[in-house]
Write an enzyme that holds these catalytic residues in place. Structure first.
Site, PDB file in Angstrom:
ATOM      1  CB  VAL A  88      26.303  49.027  20.860  1.00 13.66           C
ATOM      2  CG1 VAL A  88      25.320  48.534  19.938  1.00 13.66           C
ATOM      3  CG2 VAL A  88      27.343  48.078  20.669  1.00 13.66           C
ATOM      4  CE1 TYR A 116      32.679  43.680  13.786  1.00  9.30           C
ATOM      5  CE2 TYR A 116      32.230  42.026  15.277  1.00  9.30           C
ATOM      6  CZ  TYR A 116      31.839  43.116  14.362  1.00  9.30           C
ATOM      7  OH  TYR A 116      30.554  43.693  14.633  1.00  9.30           O
ATOM      8  CB  SER A 133      29.525  49.563  15.218  1.00 10.77           C
ATOM      9  OG  SER A 133      28.900  48.631  15.499  1.00 10.77           O
ATOM     10  CE1 TYR A 146      25.304  48.680  11.867  1.00 10.26           C
ATOM     11  CE2 TYR A 146      24.958  50.320  14.057  1.00 10.26           C
ATOM     12  CZ  TYR A 146      25.488  49.633  13.216  1.00 10.26           C
ATOM     13  OH  TYR A 146      26.859  49.400  13.566  1.00 10.26           O
ATOM     14  CE  LYS A 157      30.342  46.972  13.060  1.00 13.74           C
ATOM     15  NZ  LYS A 157      29.105  46.967  13.112  1.00 13.74           N
TER      16      LYS A 157
HETATM   17  O1  DON Z   1      29.443  43.062  16.912  1.00 17.91           O
HETATM   18  C1  DON Z   1      28.698  43.789  17.615  1.00 17.91           C
HETATM   19  O2  DON Z   1      27.344  43.576  17.971  1.00 17.91           O
HETATM   20  C2  DON Z   1      29.505  45.052  18.394  1.00 17.91           C
HETATM   21  N1  DON Z   1      31.066  44.795  18.445  1.00 17.91           N
HETATM   22  C3  DON Z   1      29.362  46.067  17.533  1.00 17.91           C
HETATM   23  C4  DON Z   1      27.834  46.669  17.211  1.00 17.91           C
HETATM   24  C5  DON Z   1      27.619  48.084  17.437  1.00 17.91           C
HETATM   25  O3  DON Z   1      28.480  48.775  17.777  1.00 17.91           O
HETATM   26  C6  DON Z   1      26.508  48.350  16.725  1.00 17.91           C
HETATM   27  N2  DON Z   1      26.003  49.756  16.889  1.00 17.91           N
HETATM   28  N3  DON Z   1      25.306  50.394  16.913  1.00 17.91           N
END
Ligand code: DON
Length: 314
Positions: free
Chosen positions: A266, A196, A69, A248, A72
């Site tokens: 993540v 994405y 993420s 978040y 982003k």
């Molecule tokens: O879309 C997802 O779930 C992952 N590619 C990215 C989510 C993420 O990194 C949330 N972070 N804490």
């Protein structure tokens, strides 16, 4: 004078690396992306790049990890460059107070994601970058942007991670299809999701990531070239979004403890910005229950305190 501040930072980073090495509660790796579930929680890396160009790297700060993420922040920057404030007709700017992959909130708000950092918001942003291009071109643009900002052409996409998430990203597919039903996405859902998943799978070390974040600490300009990546006002606004939405439903806690704009992933990475002072990246794969790196947050809390870098004062 300058020597003493460099020494202070060096000492702070060394102390933090030592402390993190000894931590037994290291959190849990993300398991919903199978490829990330195999990463060992033993790692801890940190890189700090001060505004004068001083670079301090500690622990596993040169080991690449999945930025997830954190990408982003950079897709938001690119999309704002492409469509400007029109972006805000597709995505909001309020903290979600919900998990990063929440479906409920999207239904309540007619398919308009709360902010560009929750998954739905980031998918909508990716869709804007994709418009007018083939997925491969859009992905190339994102990757080249990261390489340019990191000043490192070796930054690459981990194809195994991308494929792993593509196979199992049912929840993101649900979010994307739901937004498509409201006309929030312009491109075929498969294309948008493909781009994405791949930009989330970019692999970078703390050093590379801290390099890429420098423009946010320096009023939008890239110190390698002296040129503006974005105008100062835009850098300030991206930082504001990172502070309010970057973790978040853990964003309030992060602001409270660390006091810096930050964006987590993540994969266990966090990019944090001390405006006018430094760009910081930390990485430790074990996460807390909100999906944010457990040791990464502790390390940033310690660093901000030792250096007096919180934007809210000492
Ligand atoms: O879309 C997802 O779930 C992952 N590619 C990215 C989510 C993420 O990194 C949330 N972070 N804490």
């Amino acid at each position: 004078m300058m020597g003493s501040s460099v020494g202070k930072l060096q000492t702070a980073v060394e102390e933090i690396v030592d402390e993190m090495r000894g931590m037994s509660e290291r959190g849990t790796v993300a398991s919903y992306i199978p490829e990330l579930a195999c990463v060992d929680t033993k790692y801890f890396g940190i890189a700090v790049i001060e505004s004068d160009g001083n670079v301090i790297v500690g622990g596993d700060g040169d080991v690449p990890f999945s930025i997830q993420s954190i990408s982003k922040v950079f897709t938001l920057t690119l999309a704002l460059g492409k469509v400007g404030n029109r972006l805000w007709t597709r995505v909001g700017r309020e903290p979600s107070g919900s998990p990063f992959n929440s479906i409920v909130q999207l239904e309540r708000e007619q398919g308009i994601p709360r902010n560009p950092f929750i998954n739905a918001g980031a998918i909508a942003v990716t869709d804007l970058i994709l418009s007018g291009h083939q997925p491969r071109e859009a992905l190339g643009e994102i990757l080249r942007f990261m390489q340019f900002l990191a000043d490192d052409p070796t930054v690459t996409i981990d194809q195994e991670v991308a494929a792993s998430e593509h196979r199992t990203g049912f929840r993101n597919a649900a979010l994307a299809n739901y937004m498509k039903s409201f006309g929030v996405l312009d491109n075929p859902v498969d294309f948008t999701l493909g781009v994405y998943f791949h930009h989330c799978a970019i692999a970078m070390s703390c050093r590379q990531l801290a390099m890429a974040g420098r423009f946010l600490a320096q009023n939008g300009s890239n110190p390698s070239t002296g040129l503006a990546v974005v105008q100062p006002e835009r850098a300030r606004r991206i930082n504001a979004l990172m502070l309010t939405c970057g973790h978040y439903d853990g964003s309030g806690e992060f602001a409270y403890r660390v006091g810096l704009p930050g964006k987590s992933g993540v994969g266990g990475g966090i990019l944090a910005v001390a405006p006018g002072k430094a760009s910081i990246a930390v990485w430790s794969p074990g996460l807390d229950t909100t999906g944010n790196s457990r040791l990464g947050q502790i390390a940033l809390e310690k660093l901000a305190k030792k250096m007096g870098w919180s934007i809210f004062g000492a």
